[in-house]
Motif scaffolding. Structure first.
Motif, short mmCIF file in Angstrom:
data_model
loop_
_atom_site.label_atom_id
_atom_site.label_comp_id
_atom_site.label_asym_id
_atom_site.label_seq_id
_atom_site.Cartn_x
_atom_site.Cartn_y
_atom_site.Cartn_z
N ASN A 1 -0.29 -0.82 6.51
CA ASN A 1 0.03 -2.13 7.07
C ASN A 1 0.58 -2.06 8.49
OD1 ASN A 1 -0.78 -3.61 4.79
ND2 ASN A 1 1.21 -3.34 3.79
N ARG A 2 1.32 -1.00 8.78
CA ARG A 2 1.94 -0.89 10.11
C ARG A 2 0.97 -0.42 11.19
NH1 ARG A 2 6.92 2.93 9.48
NH2 ARG A 2 7.16 2.47 11.70
N LYS B 1 5.33 4.61 0.33
CA LYS B 1 5.47 3.15 0.27
C LYS B 1 6.44 2.66 1.33
CE LYS B 1 6.62 -0.62 -2.91
NZ LYS B 1 7.04 -0.97 -4.30
N GLN B 2 7.50 3.42 1.57
CA GLN B 2 8.50 3.01 2.58
C GLN B 2 7.95 3.08 4.00
OE1 GLN B 2 11.56 5.80 1.20
NE2 GLN B 2 12.93 4.07 0.78
N ASN C 1 4.77 2.90 4.86
CA ASN C 1 3.79 1.80 4.90
C ASN C 1 2.81 1.91 6.07
OD1 ASN C 1 2.64 -0.59 4.06
ND2 ASN C 1 4.15 -1.90 5.10
N ALA D 1 2.12 6.37 -4.00
CA ALA D 1 3.06 5.66 -3.12
C ALA D 1 4.48 6.19 -3.21
CB ALA D 1 3.04 4.17 -3.43
#
Length: 217
Positions: A169-170, A163-164, A166, A192
């Protein structure tokens, strides 16, 4: 158990046929070269000296009910095309063919071959990707513009959760699985909150642009 026909027993065809047989399948292997047929005869169900460019020969083999025929003729383009046409006329439902170059690949596509292997190109691209990035363990082309890679965990990701970091999205990249080496384990579609270790290997799917951006991160 499935039934396979392998046409052409060069290195690609030989290893493909023998491996399918090792997996427990019924494999018929054919080639015009009697030495190649002799070499593989104890590693397949049936090995036959036969010319796939001769329609009458193909018809005589009784291959209509084969699950898949693989055309691995690589040296002469016209022979590969004739073999595909003869297999189609013989009623083989699923044909896989090896392409030796881009024009050959386009012709096979025009003939309706849905699954085309381009081993020289794929292996060259995979090696180039690994040489370009020391963290990259393997690269496989997926669809046009997309790929699957095995990537060692970058130092900046160690100790962080999925999750960190990511990645979706990145970079537009999806983590399909994580190979844990200590202890040895495979996390398929990890959660996650999974914390990455330096010894882990990421199996990633994404666009070539996204994967390249991630590798250079």
């Amino acid at each position: 158990m499935k039934q396979f026909l392998v046409v052409g027993l060069g290195n690609f065809g030989h290893y493909l046929a023998s491996h399918l047989y090792q997996k427990g399948h019924d494999v018929m292997a054919i080639d015009t070269n009697s030495n190649l047929v002799q070499k593989i005869k104890n590693q397949v169900t049936q090995a036959i000296v036969a010319d796939a460019t001769d329609a009458s020969v193909i018809q005589s083999l009784g291959i209509k009910d084969m699950d898949t025929a693989i055309v691995s003729i690589g040296s002469i383009l016209s022979n590969s095309i004739l073999a595909v046409l003869n297999l189609q006329e013989a009623g083989v439902r699923h044909i896989v063919a090896k392409a030796i170059n881009e024009p050959h690949k386009r012709i096979l596509e025009k003939l309706g071959v849905e699954e085309i292997s381009f081993p020289e190109k794929d292996n060259a691209i995979s090696m180039a990707e690994r040489l370009d990035n020391p963290n990259l363990i393997d690269y496989l082309p997926f669809l046009e513009g997309y790929g699957i890679i095995e990537l060692g965990v970058p130092k900046s990701f160690v100790g962080k959760t999925l999750k960190q970091i990511n990645l979706t999205n990145r970079f537009g990249v999806q983590i399909v699985a994580i190979k844990e080496m200590v202890p040895e384990n495979l996390q398929f579609i990890p959660k996650a909150d999974f914390v990455l270790k330096g010894s882990d290997i990421l199996i990633l799917l994404g666009s070539e642009a996204g994967l390249e951006k991630l590798k250079n991160n």
